[in-house]
Structure formats: structure tokens, C-alpha cells
Motif scaffolding. Sequence first.
Motif, short mmCIF file in Angstrom:
data_model
loop_
_atom_site.label_atom_id
_atom_site.label_comp_id
_atom_site.label_asym_id
_atom_site.label_seq_id
_atom_site.Cartn_x
_atom_site.Cartn_y
_atom_site.Cartn_z
N TYR A 178 0.83 -1.20 0.00
CA TYR A 178 0.00 0.00 0.00
C TYR A 178 0.88 1.26 0.00
O TYR A 178 0.63 2.20 -0.74
CB TYR A 178 -0.92 -0.01 1.22
N LYS A 179 1.91 1.24 0.84
CA LYS A 179 2.77 2.42 0.95
C LYS A 179 3.70 2.58 -0.24
O LYS A 179 4.08 3.71 -0.59
CB LYS A 179 3.58 2.34 2.25
N LYS A 180 4.09 1.49 -0.88
CA LYS A 180 5.06 1.56 -1.98
C LYS A 180 4.42 1.81 -3.34
O LYS A 180 5.09 2.31 -4.24
CB LYS A 180 5.88 0.27 -2.04
N ILE A 181 3.17 1.45 -3.51
CA ILE A 181 2.51 1.65 -4.80
C ILE A 181 2.08 3.11 -4.90
O ILE A 181 1.35 3.61 -4.05
CB ILE A 181 1.31 0.69 -4.96
N ASN A 182 2.56 3.78 -5.93
CA ASN A 182 2.34 5.23 -6.07
C ASN A 182 1.04 5.59 -6.77
O ASN A 182 0.61 6.74 -6.68
CB ASN A 182 3.52 5.86 -6.82
N ASP A 183 0.43 4.67 -7.46
CA ASP A 183 -0.79 4.93 -8.23
C ASP A 183 -2.00 4.98 -7.29
O ASP A 183 -2.42 3.95 -6.74
CB ASP A 183 -0.97 3.84 -9.28
N ASN A 184 -2.57 6.16 -7.08
CA ASN A 184 -3.70 6.30 -6.16
C ASN A 184 -4.98 5.62 -6.65
O ASN A 184 -5.92 5.45 -5.89
CB ASN A 184 -3.98 7.78 -5.87
N GLU A 185 -5.03 5.24 -7.92
CA GLU A 185 -6.18 4.52 -8.46
C GLU A 185 -6.00 3.00 -8.37
O GLU A 185 -6.90 2.25 -8.73
CB GLU A 185 -6.41 4.93 -9.93
N HIS A 186 -4.86 2.57 -7.89
CA HIS A 186 -4.60 1.13 -7.75
C HIS A 186 -5.58 0.55 -6.73
O HIS A 186 -5.89 1.18 -5.72
CB HIS A 186 -3.15 0.93 -7.27
N PRO A 187 -6.10 -0.64 -7.01
CA PRO A 187 -7.07 -1.25 -6.07
C PRO A 187 -6.58 -1.34 -4.63
O PRO A 187 -7.38 -1.19 -3.70
CB PRO A 187 -7.30 -2.64 -6.66
N LEU A 188 -5.29 -1.56 -4.42
CA LEU A 188 -4.80 -1.60 -3.03
C LEU A 188 -5.00 -0.25 -2.34
O LEU A 188 -5.25 -0.20 -1.14
CB LEU A 188 -3.32 -1.98 -2.98
N LYS A 189 -4.92 0.82 -3.10
CA LYS A 189 -5.14 2.15 -2.53
C LYS A 189 -6.62 2.42 -2.31
O LYS A 189 -7.00 3.14 -1.39
CB LYS A 189 -4.56 3.24 -3.45
N LYS A 190 -7.45 1.84 -3.17
CA LYS A 190 -8.88 2.11 -3.11
C LYS A 190 -9.62 1.27 -2.08
O LYS A 190 -10.62 1.70 -1.52
CB LYS A 190 -9.50 1.88 -4.49
N PHE A 191 -9.13 0.06 -1.82
CA PHE A 191 -9.90 -0.87 -0.99
C PHE A 191 -9.27 -1.23 0.34
O PHE A 191 -9.86 -1.98 1.11
CB PHE A 191 -10.18 -2.16 -1.78
N ILE A 192 -8.11 -0.71 0.62
CA ILE A 192 -7.43 -1.00 1.88
C ILE A 192 -7.39 0.25 2.74
O ILE A 192 -7.09 1.34 2.24
CB ILE A 192 -6.00 -1.52 1.62
N LYS A 193 -7.69 0.07 4.00
CA LYS A 193 -7.56 1.17 4.95
C LYS A 193 -6.25 0.97 5.71
O LYS A 193 -6.16 0.12 6.60
CB LYS A 193 -8.72 1.16 5.93
N ALA A 194 -5.25 1.75 5.33
CA ALA A 194 -3.93 1.61 5.94
C ALA A 194 -3.99 1.83 7.44
O ALA A 194 -3.29 1.15 8.20
CB ALA A 194 -2.94 2.58 5.29
N THR A 195 -4.83 2.74 7.89
CA THR A 195 -4.91 3.01 9.33
C THR A 195 -5.41 1.78 10.10
O THR A 195 -4.95 1.50 11.21
CB THR A 195 -5.82 4.21 9.63
#
Length: 152
Positions: free
Chosen positions: A96-113
Motif C-alpha cells: 500500500y505504501k510503496k505503490i504510487n498509483d492512487n487509483e490502484h485497487p490496493l489504494k482504493k480498498f485497503i484502509k492503511a490506518t
Amino acid sequence: TNSTHLKMFVKLVRYMEKRQITVVPFMGPFASVVYKAMNSEQKYAYIDETLKKLKENNISVWDLQNLKKINSSDCEFLDGDHGGEVTMMRILLYLYKKINDNEHPLKKFIKATDLEKNIKKYNGLSAIPNSDIYKNPEVDFLHLGCSKKNPQ
């Protein structure tokens, strides 16, 4: 490297990509003693060879073999090569932290907090305690002297 299996894997990745299915291949971590032993023996050179061949086929694989990369520990492993739930959360958080694409599914569906909160709460355990499934506290699978106290 088994070239037949490699070709099948590349074909599978291409199949999913054509159908707009996001693929995030990664080489998972090993317990530190296993990782050190594997790096000292030539018979495991096929792993790096496989990663190289995948790269040659334009398939990017996250190399997470060293558990230090994701801030895990041997205490979070079920055995030498199977990280538990906390290790898997660490992998997701790392990606999540390393993938820079904000539209990537890991960014869209994961709550890092949420991942960070649960990693902190269950640090050192391999499984998240669930009294419906596990009646007893987790054991120290590798007999490393790991503290396996369930959080309150």
C-alpha cells in the motif's frame, strides 16, 4: 526454474491483465533462519533466476523474501516459510505504501490506518485471536521464546 510453470504463470498473468484484473505478484517472506540458509545454498538460486525471468517477461514481482523489509519477525510465522495473518497484514501495508498509483485497487480498498492499528495490536502473533476458533492462546510454533500473550 521450470520453464513450463514459468510460461503458465506468465500466461495466467496476461490472461488476468487482458480482463482488467489487477495482479500484484510478490515473493513472500521466509523466517530469518530459513532466509539465511537459502541465501547460503546454491540450490535455491532458482528463486532469483525465476524473478529475473519474470522481469524479462515484463512482470514486476515484489521481492519480500527478507522479512525485515516488511518489519515482520520470526514470531509471526507458523513455520519457516509460512507467515501468519500479521505478516500478511504487513505485506499489504508495505505494498500500500510503496505503490504510487492512487487509483490502484490496493489504494482504493485497503484502509492503511486499520492495518497499522491491527499490526500494532497483534504484533508478534501469527494469527489474530478469535475465541470462536481458538480456545487457547497461540503457541510459539518455532520455539523461539516468543511472547504469545493475546491482547486484551
